[in-house]
Scaffold this motif. Structure first.
Motif, PDB file in Angstrom:
ATOM      1  N   ILE A 107      43.885  39.491  43.408  1.00  8.34           N
ATOM      2  CA  ILE A 107      44.960  39.974  44.265  1.00  8.34           C
ATOM      3  C   ILE A 107      45.957  38.841  44.491  1.00  8.34           C
ATOM      4  CG2 ILE A 107      45.556  41.032  46.475  1.00  8.34           C
ATOM      5  CD1 ILE A 107      43.660  42.725  44.789  1.00  8.34           C
ATOM      6  N   ASN A 109      49.028  37.755  46.788  1.00  8.43           N
ATOM      7  CA  ASN A 109      49.726  38.020  48.039  1.00  8.43           C
ATOM      8  C   ASN A 109      50.883  37.021  48.113  1.00  8.43           C
ATOM      9  OD1 ASN A 109      50.552  37.934  50.766  1.00  8.43           O
ATOM     10  ND2 ASN A 109      48.544  38.626  51.472  1.00  8.43           N
ATOM     11  N   GLN A 112      51.103  34.241  50.569  1.00  4.76           N
ATOM     12  CA  GLN A 112      50.221  33.099  50.406  1.00  4.76           C
ATOM     13  C   GLN A 112      50.724  32.130  49.334  1.00  4.76           C
ATOM     14  OE1 GLN A 112      46.407  34.902  49.573  1.00  4.76           O
ATOM     15  NE2 GLN A 112      46.129  35.614  51.682  1.00  4.76           N
ATOM     16  N   ILE A 138      52.309  42.579  47.379  1.00  5.73           N
ATOM     17  CA  ILE A 138      50.893  42.379  47.080  1.00  5.73           C
ATOM     18  C   ILE A 138      50.637  43.011  45.718  1.00  5.73           C
ATOM     19  CG2 ILE A 138      48.516  42.891  47.776  1.00  5.73           C
ATOM     20  CD1 ILE A 138      49.620  43.230  50.640  1.00  5.73           C
ATOM     21  N   TYR A 166      50.753  45.003  56.327  1.00  8.39           N
ATOM     22  CA  TYR A 166      50.656  44.166  55.125  1.00  8.39           C
ATOM     23  C   TYR A 166      49.224  43.684  54.920  1.00  8.39           C
ATOM     24  CZ  TYR A 166      52.297  40.618  51.757  1.00  8.39           C
ATOM     25  OH  TYR A 166      52.510  39.857  50.636  1.00  8.39           O
ATOM     26  N   ASP A 167      48.593  43.192  55.988  1.00 10.10           N
ATOM     27  CA  ASP A 167      47.220  42.687  55.877  1.00 10.10           C
ATOM     28  C   ASP A 167      46.246  43.812  55.549  1.00 10.10           C
ATOM     29  OD1 ASP A 167      48.076  40.135  56.428  1.00 10.10           O
ATOM     30  OD2 ASP A 167      47.693  40.296  58.586  1.00 10.10           O
ATOM     31  N   HIS A 170      46.519  44.621  51.899  1.00  9.35           N
ATOM     32  CA  HIS A 170      45.836  43.577  51.134  1.00  9.35           C
ATOM     33  C   HIS A 170      44.333  43.831  51.131  1.00  9.35           C
ATOM     34  CE1 HIS A 170      45.422  38.987  50.203  1.00  9.35           C
ATOM     35  NE2 HIS A 170      44.458  39.692  49.635  1.00  9.35           N
ATOM     36  N   MET A 173      43.450  46.741  48.872  1.00  8.13           N
ATOM     37  CA  MET A 173      43.517  46.380  47.459  1.00  8.13           C
ATOM     38  C   MET A 173      42.267  45.611  47.034  1.00  8.13           C
ATOM     39  SD  MET A 173      46.382  47.636  46.303  1.00  8.13           S
ATOM     40  CE  MET A 173      47.003  46.715  44.908  1.00  8.13           C
ATOM     41  N   GLU A 174      41.753  44.755  47.896  1.00  2.97           N
ATOM     42  CA  GLU A 174      40.524  44.032  47.575  1.00  2.97           C
ATOM     43  C   GLU A 174      39.345  44.995  47.436  1.00  2.97           C
ATOM     44  OE1 GLU A 174      40.337  41.136  50.743  1.00  2.97           O
ATOM     45  OE2 GLU A 174      41.030  39.552  49.396  1.00  2.97           O
ATOM     46  N   SER A 177      39.851  46.900  44.064  1.00  2.00           N
ATOM     47  CA  SER A 177      39.985  46.095  42.853  1.00  2.00           C
ATOM     48  C   SER A 177      38.890  46.331  41.814  1.00  2.00           C
ATOM     49  CB  SER A 177      40.063  44.610  43.213  1.00  2.00           C
ATOM     50  OG  SER A 177      40.072  43.811  42.052  1.00  2.00           O
TER      51      SER A 177
END
Length: 221
Positions: A107, A109, A112, A138, A166-167, A170, A173-174, A177
């Motif tokens: 992922i 981001n 980051q 992301i 947003y978090d 994320h 998505m993890e 994945s």
């Protein structure tokens, strides 16, 4: 919607969409549409790259009205694809690759990787993202082969005045994945099997061909 609002049933249903979506003619169309429905204020697409060079982009459900007028002549209505990115617009990805490289299922981001000030300084942001009203993103790398890779990504629509999780996106998505990577492998295997069957159609019309999908370690998928 926030991630904590997604119950086990909804998450299971979304995982099912991943596997169905991998087999679509316009791959990931349903998945992107479902996630952007769940997380308002984000714009979803798939992209392919060679190192820092952008090879192409596909937006599953069409550019929404907010973004449509802000794209340029590189976009085509028929395929919703653009190519031949001028090299000056690869500046953001060039810097990105000095800090993080794509990994299968990884992922990315952008918060980051870049500060807001860095993001806003890139020519790609100034000429592409800012006119469209989109910002940090992301991405999930669902295919990696040497210098080439492909991602599903979601960018914040800065011009859309809604709360953006947003978090939470994320974190989702993890969770998705490993399923996206597995679904991609299965889709590829089925595509190759169909190509083989088509090539030998005259000989194999009456032969039943079992199909077993394994990863590089020999584990069944």
């Amino acid at each position: 919607m926030r991630l904590e609002d997604i119950d086990a049933y909804a998450l299971g249903d979304l995982i099912g969409v991943v596997y169905d979506s991998a087999l679509e003619q316009n791959q990931w169309q349903s998945l992107i549409t479902r996630i952007t429905d769940m997380f308002p204020g984000f714009f979803g697409w798939t992209s392919s790259f060679h190192n820092e060079y952008w090879l192409g982009m596909y937006n599953a459900d069409g550019f929404n009205d907010l973004l449509l007028e802000r794209w340029d002549v590189e976009r085509t209505d028929d395929d919703r694809v653009f190519t031949q990115m001028p090299d000056e617009l690869n500046d953001m990805r060039r810097v990105q690759r000095t800090r993080v490289l794509p990994t299968l299922g990884g992922i990315l981001n952008s918060r980051q990787v870049f500060t807001d000030e860095e993001l806003y300084s890139f020519e790609f942001y100034k000429q592409k993202m800012k006119p469209m009203g989109i910002g940090h993103w992301i991405g999930l790398a669902f295919a990696v082969s040497g210098p080439r890779y492909a991602t599903i990504a979601f960018a914040e629509i800065d011009a859309m005045p809604v709360e953006k999780d947003y978090d939470g996106l994320h974190a989702l998505m993890e969770l998705l994945s490993p399923h996206v990577v597995r679904a991609m492998r299965m889709s590829r295997a089925l595509h190759l099997a169909k190509q083989s069957a088509d090539a030998f159609q005259g000989f194999l019309d009456v032969v039943a061909l079992p199909l077993i999908v394994c990863d590089t370690d020999g584990l069944l998928q």
